[in-house]
Design a protein around this motif. Structure first.
Motif, short mmCIF file in Angstrom:
data_model
loop_
_atom_site.label_atom_id
_atom_site.label_comp_id
_atom_site.label_asym_id
_atom_site.label_seq_id
_atom_site.Cartn_x
_atom_site.Cartn_y
_atom_site.Cartn_z
N ASP A 271 0.29 7.42 1.51
CA ASP A 271 1.05 6.60 2.44
C ASP A 271 0.43 5.21 2.60
N GLU A 272 -0.85 5.17 2.87
CA GLU A 272 -1.52 3.88 3.09
C GLU A 272 -1.45 3.00 1.85
N ALA A 273 -1.66 3.60 0.68
CA ALA A 273 -1.61 2.81 -0.56
C ALA A 273 -0.20 2.30 -0.83
N ALA A 274 0.80 3.16 -0.60
CA ALA A 274 2.18 2.75 -0.85
C ALA A 274 2.60 1.62 0.09
N ARG A 275 2.19 1.70 1.35
CA ARG A 275 2.53 0.63 2.29
C ARG A 275 1.89 -0.69 1.86
N THR A 276 0.63 -0.63 1.44
CA THR A 276 -0.07 -1.84 1.00
C THR A 276 0.66 -2.47 -0.19
N LEU A 277 1.02 -1.65 -1.17
CA LEU A 277 1.69 -2.18 -2.36
C LEU A 277 3.10 -2.66 -2.05
N ALA A 278 3.80 -1.94 -1.18
CA ALA A 278 5.16 -2.35 -0.84
C ALA A 278 5.17 -3.70 -0.12
N LYS A 279 4.22 -3.90 0.79
CA LYS A 279 4.13 -5.18 1.49
C LYS A 279 3.80 -6.32 0.53
N TRP A 280 2.91 -6.04 -0.42
CA TRP A 280 2.59 -7.07 -1.41
C TRP A 280 3.81 -7.34 -2.31
N ALA A 281 4.49 -6.27 -2.74
CA ALA A 281 5.66 -6.44 -3.62
C ALA A 281 6.73 -7.27 -2.94
N ASP A 282 6.80 -7.20 -1.62
CA ASP A 282 7.81 -7.95 -0.87
C ASP A 282 7.59 -9.46 -0.97
N THR A 283 6.43 -9.87 -1.45
CA THR A 283 6.13 -11.30 -1.61
C THR A 283 6.39 -11.80 -3.04
N GLN A 284 6.76 -10.90 -3.94
CA GLN A 284 6.94 -11.28 -5.34
C GLN A 284 8.39 -11.70 -5.60
N PRO A 285 8.62 -12.87 -6.18
CA PRO A 285 10.00 -13.38 -6.33
C PRO A 285 10.86 -12.55 -7.28
N GLU A 286 10.24 -11.82 -8.18
CA GLU A 286 11.04 -11.00 -9.11
C GLU A 286 11.73 -9.83 -8.40
N PHE A 287 11.20 -9.44 -7.25
CA PHE A 287 11.77 -8.32 -6.50
C PHE A 287 12.62 -8.88 -5.36
N VAL A 288 13.92 -8.72 -5.46
CA VAL A 288 14.81 -9.27 -4.43
C VAL A 288 14.90 -8.34 -3.22
N GLN A 289 14.41 -7.13 -3.35
CA GLN A 289 14.41 -6.20 -2.22
C GLN A 289 13.34 -5.14 -2.45
N VAL A 290 12.61 -4.82 -1.41
CA VAL A 290 11.65 -3.72 -1.45
C VAL A 290 12.11 -2.66 -0.46
N LEU A 291 12.18 -1.43 -0.95
CA LEU A 291 12.71 -0.32 -0.16
C LEU A 291 11.58 0.63 0.20
N HIS A 292 11.25 0.66 1.47
CA HIS A 292 10.19 1.52 2.00
C HIS A 292 10.45 1.65 3.49
N PRO A 293 10.61 2.85 4.04
CA PRO A 293 11.03 3.00 5.44
C PRO A 293 10.13 2.31 6.44
N ALA A 294 8.83 2.14 6.13
CA ALA A 294 7.91 1.55 7.09
C ALA A 294 7.94 0.03 7.10
N ILE A 295 8.70 -0.58 6.19
CA ILE A 295 8.78 -2.04 6.13
C ILE A 295 9.96 -2.52 6.98
N PRO A 296 9.74 -3.38 7.96
CA PRO A 296 10.85 -3.92 8.75
C PRO A 296 11.90 -4.55 7.83
N GLY A 297 13.14 -4.24 8.09
CA GLY A 297 14.22 -4.75 7.25
C GLY A 297 14.68 -3.78 6.19
N SER A 298 13.84 -2.79 5.85
CA SER A 298 14.27 -1.77 4.90
C SER A 298 15.32 -0.90 5.57
N PRO A 299 16.35 -0.48 4.86
CA PRO A 299 17.44 0.29 5.49
C PRO A 299 16.92 1.52 6.23
#
Length: 401
Positions: A271-299
């Motif tokens: 969980d902790e590793a996935a949250r860290t990577l998902a938050k970082w991925a959310d800053t990468q321009p190639e990814f227009v959306q990051v889907l992870h329930p713990a990230i604000p804005g994720s469905p």
């Protein structure tokens, strides 16, 4: 020589009782020996008060079933050869020709294949509802609806539904609810006690769990479970289980028993590793959306927060990204091929990180409004150092730049 062979088979030695160790013993059997004909005729396996045949359980499988009930908060558990077998067992137990089953449109793909194949051929119809719209679920329930499947979070796209409202709808309409609880694993939230302060507590009727994932933790065991609280429903499932001859190997049961004590620690690390990577991925321009329930804005983030924020871990080890639509499918495939630590492979919950690209337009009835257009890539985060995994994604992104 003949006497020797007989003595080896019918040996008189019995080991002394009283042996105790951290792990329970492994009892493997097809045949179970009875002390008398009377015992053979009187023993009952359905309530776990005795043993009659290996297919119906041994001390080893009984141990795992009881521990899984403790994990998920249920009272009765059945073991089956896989998570998909658990889904099939539920369907074959509660559905008959003329009935209808409802599934979220983001349901686990093999569950969709089951309803579109075997169940449809047997005269059982199905409908897909919007997993983010409880009113759509309610509108589709009819007098023919006998079962509603729920997923939290949704397969591949990881939307977290409004489970509380959906379960209240099922209760009001007197329709059975079954949850695929593999992602939550009994740790993110309690499927039978979503709102424990209510009386009675709000919960699902059936929870299925692919023990292949976090309970196993090694990527080397296939098994599933079906857990209930209702004794009558459990017996209905148990008799179907018996008639289908579903059984599991005790060495596999042993492997899961050995892994269960570390499950909460592993789940939290994933969980902790996935949250860290998902938050970082959310800053990468190639990814227009990051889907992870713990990230604000994720469905469904707020629904997740309501049920899971105070749990152990609470968000599993999966996240998905939507690659910008300007990249072709071949470019998305090249990105996945360029990953070195993330291996291409299905499943999740083991020590090795995995990645799979998906063609979402072939998996949904319509493209969901809450998802950006592009190519979906799902990451399963293992137990490697998170800095190494981030570096792996960074180097693979070069093929898109």
């Amino acid at each position: 020589m003949k006497r020797l062979v007989t003595d080896l088979i019918h040996h008189a030695y019995q080991p002394p009782g009283g042996f105790e160790a951290p792990q329970p013993g492994v009892f493997k059997a097809s045949t179970v020996i009875f002390p008398s004909v009377a015992a053979m005729r009187s023993r009952e396996w359905k309530d776990k008060s005795a043993y009659t045949y290996g297919l119906h359980g041994t001390p080893t499988s009984y141990q795992l079933e009881e521990r899984l009930c403790t994990l998920e908060g249920g009272l009765q558990c059945l073991l089956v050869p896989s998570g998909l077998a658990a889904i099939a067992l539920v369907a074959l137990s509660v559905l008959r020709s003329g009935d209808e089953v409802l599934l979220p449109d983001n349901a686990y793909g093999p569950n969709k294949s089951l309803v579109e194949g075997e169940l449809m051929h047997w005269g059982i119809t199905h409908q897909y509802y919007d997993p983010m719209d409880p009113q759509d679920l309610e509108a589709q329930i009819s007098s023919r609806t006998k079962l509603v499947w729920l997923e939290a979070a949704g397969s591949c796209t990881l939307e977290f539904p409004d489970l509380v409202t959906m379960l209240r709808i099922c209760k009001q309409r007197k329709v059975l609810s079954a949850l695929d609880n593999t992602w939550g694993a009994g740790l993110a939230f309690k499927p039978f006690d979503l709102l424990p302060d209510e009386s009675p507590a709000l919960g699902v009727d059936i929870s299925i769990h692919a023990l292949t994932k976090y309970p196993s933790g090694g990527g080397d065991v296939l098994m599933g479970s079906v857990i209930t609280r209702d004794p009558g429903l459990h017996m209905r499932l148990k008799l179907t289980h018996m008639r289908l001859g579903l059984g599991v190997g005790m060495n596999d049961v042993e492997a899961i028993l050995r892994s269960l004590p570390s499950m909460a620690l592993r789940y939290q690390a994933h969980d902790e590793a996935a949250r860290t990577l998902a938050k970082w991925a959310d800053t990468q321009p190639e990814f227009v959306q990051v889907l992870h329930p713990a990230i604000p804005g994720s469905p469904g983030h707020l629904h997740w927060k309501r049920l899971c924020v105070n749990a152990v871990g609470g968000a599993a080890g999966l996240f998905s990204v939507m690659l910008d639509g300007r990249f072709s499918r071949d470019q998305a495939d090249a990105f996945c091929d360029a990953l070195r630590l993330f291996k291409l492979g299905y499943s999740w919950g083991g020590p090795m990180s995995l990645v799979v690209p998906y063609e979402l337009d072939h998996m949904r009835t319509n493209w969901p409004a809450h998802l950006e257009k592009g190519t979906l890539v799902r990451f399963s985060v293992g137990l490697e150092a998170v800095q190494d995994l981030q570096g792996d994604i960074e180097q693979a992104l070069r093929v898109l730049r």
